[in-house]
Write an enzyme that holds these catalytic residues in place. Sequence first.
Site, PDB file in Angstrom:
ATOM      1  N   LYS A 118      12.690  -5.723   1.260  1.00 40.69           N
ATOM      2  CA  LYS A 118      11.727  -5.257   0.494  1.00 40.69           C
ATOM      3  C   LYS A 118      10.775  -5.192   1.324  1.00 40.69           C
ATOM      4  O   LYS A 118       9.519  -4.131   1.231  1.00 40.69           O
ATOM      5  CB  LYS A 118      11.863  -5.930  -0.818  1.00 40.69           C
ATOM      6  CG  LYS A 118      12.590  -5.485  -2.320  1.00 40.69           C
ATOM      7  CD  LYS A 118      11.987  -5.541  -4.069  1.00 40.69           C
ATOM      8  CE  LYS A 118      12.325  -5.171  -4.180  1.00 40.69           C
ATOM      9  NZ  LYS A 118      14.043  -6.180  -4.819  1.00 40.69           N
ATOM     10  N   SER A 172      21.103  -7.984   0.410  1.00 38.85           N
ATOM     11  CA  SER A 172      20.191  -8.069   0.182  1.00 38.85           C
ATOM     12  C   SER A 172      18.433  -8.825  -0.059  1.00 38.85           C
ATOM     13  O   SER A 172      17.500  -8.388   0.891  1.00 38.85           O
ATOM     14  CB  SER A 172      19.637  -7.146  -0.732  1.00 38.85           C
ATOM     15  OG  SER A 172      20.333  -7.360  -2.063  1.00 38.85           O
ATOM     16  N   GLU A 213       4.515  -2.093  -8.899  1.00 37.15           N
ATOM     17  CA  GLU A 213       5.421  -1.771  -9.770  1.00 37.15           C
ATOM     18  C   GLU A 213       6.321  -3.621  -9.675  1.00 37.15           C
ATOM     19  O   GLU A 213       6.872  -3.024  -8.425  1.00 37.15           O
ATOM     20  CB  GLU A 213       5.862  -1.199 -10.741  1.00 37.15           C
ATOM     21  CG  GLU A 213       7.181  -0.974 -10.201  1.00 37.15           C
ATOM     22  CD  GLU A 213       7.020  -0.095  -8.780  1.00 37.15           C
ATOM     23  OE1 GLU A 213       6.231  -0.120  -8.580  1.00 37.15           O
ATOM     24  OE2 GLU A 213       7.793  -0.324  -8.354  1.00 37.15           O
TER      25      GLU A 213
HETATM   26  C1  LIG Z   1      14.972  -5.168  -5.480  1.00 35.31           C
HETATM   27  C2  LIG Z   1      16.032  -5.675  -5.287  1.00 35.31           C
HETATM   28  C3  LIG Z   1      17.465  -4.972  -5.150  1.00 35.31           C
HETATM   29  C4  LIG Z   1      17.083  -4.057  -6.055  1.00 35.31           C
HETATM   30  O1  LIG Z   1      16.730  -2.869  -5.690  1.00 35.31           O
HETATM   31  P1  LIG Z   1      17.235  -1.974  -4.358  1.00 35.31           P
HETATM   32  O2  LIG Z   1      15.878  -1.091  -4.851  1.00 35.31           O
HETATM   33  O3  LIG Z   1      18.392  -1.253  -5.338  1.00 35.31           O
HETATM   34  O4  LIG Z   1      17.368  -2.549  -3.144  1.00 35.31           O
HETATM   35  C5  LIG Z   1      18.340  -5.738  -4.438  1.00 35.31           C
HETATM   36  N1  LIG Z   1      18.109  -6.684  -3.876  1.00 35.31           N
HETATM   37  C6  LIG Z   1      17.129  -7.977  -3.884  1.00 35.31           C
HETATM   38  C7  LIG Z   1      17.386  -8.833  -3.181  1.00 35.31           C
HETATM   39  C8  LIG Z   1      16.410  -7.502  -4.632  1.00 35.31           C
HETATM   40  O5  LIG Z   1      15.281  -8.368  -4.228  1.00 35.31           O
END
Ligand SMILES: *Cc1c(COP(=O)(O)O)cnc(C)c1O
Length: 394
Positions: free
Chosen positions: A91, A378, A113
């Site tokens: 993010k 992610s 948000e």
């Molecule tokens: C917020 C988050 C997501 C989901 O958000 P996307 O916008 O779909 O990427 C996925 N993995 C992690 C680690 C997150 O913090």
Amino acid sequence: MKTKFQPDENGYFGEFGGAYIPELLYPNVKEIEDNYIQIIESEEFQKEYRGLLKDYVGRPSPLYYATRLSEKYKAHIYLKREDLVHTGAHKINNTIGQILIAQKLGKTQIIAETGAGQHGVATATVCALMGMDCTVFMGEKDIVRQAPNVARMKMLGAKVVPATSGSKTLKDATNEAIRYWIQNPHTFYLIGSVVGPHPHPDMVARLQAIISEEIKWQMKEKTGKENPDTIIACVGGGSNAAGAFYHYLENEEVELIAVEAAGLGVTSGESAATSQLGEVGIIHGSKTILMQDEYGQIVEPYSISAGLDYPGVGPLHAFLFDSKRAKFMNATDQEALDAAFELTKVEGIIPALETAHAFAVLPKMDLREDQVIVINLSGRGDKDLETYIKHLDA
Ligand SMILES: *Cc1c(COP(=O)(O)O)cnc(C)c1O
């Protein structure tokens, strides 16, 4: 030259996207729309953005060959390590970019948000970095589920405002943020995923595209080829997937797999598998696929992971689903937990619960021994430790 994966002049990917906003927001959204591409493509922005990605965020994030996981699934599996960047998830790529854009537009007050708290932390972080005023809206239920992230935001100087309506989760926090934005149009709404009115989905996708930009040269360095056979990413709103897919969208030879959260099961009534359950509708300013009842009321989504607990997907993903460019799969809470424990035992990496959904489809796939797969890791799982502890030895 525009590709079909970039929005047309009205902000549509196929039939999805656009800007369904109250008139009071027009000037604000228009200001961003008129300037974002020019800013992003400017030499000055690129220098600052890439400089911060390198020295502050810690990019490039490694592309790691997961030997034991590869042996287990009899394929070549690489992990794109977004868990290793500052704040522990992808993010920050977006928040660093948007705070620079906000700065160029002369904004000093940021609103955001957050669901899992990750976007709130990533936003509060860059606000601290830039000395900007930060207000984060968060569902009351998520404030409880994600207490350590709330503490981080406060420590970073952000004001955390609870959303007390509806399911008291991400979609309600988003409603509150939009309401506040309408009343305070001088603020910059730093959206955390590829959602919201045009141009936010495209802006966020461009800022997350750094992920696939790096995958390309890292793959080349490691294998001699730029292209994996398959890329897998989990989808809440869709930003980490958009970033991991971005530079491969037009190359149909690369299979793209988006994994949604199926909660207790797709048809259990407790799910967030938007593409499977959703219909075309409008949510948070854009036309997309979302979970709704026969009266068009939004159905409360459910997932064990706060970051995937969202009733829609971004318009680019609705288009990828509709055009079949990406394959949409899903994983239940239990499958995600199993995948998280497996990755931890096999590779020594504790993933975020969101991320674990991407790994949970491996056992469901027909893999070839020479298949090269990139899984977008992610985020890291520290924030989910309480949930993991509850399921240890379960
Ligand atoms: C917020 C988050 C997501 C989901 O958000 P996307 O916008 O779909 O990427 C996925 N993995 C992690 C680690 C997150 O913090």
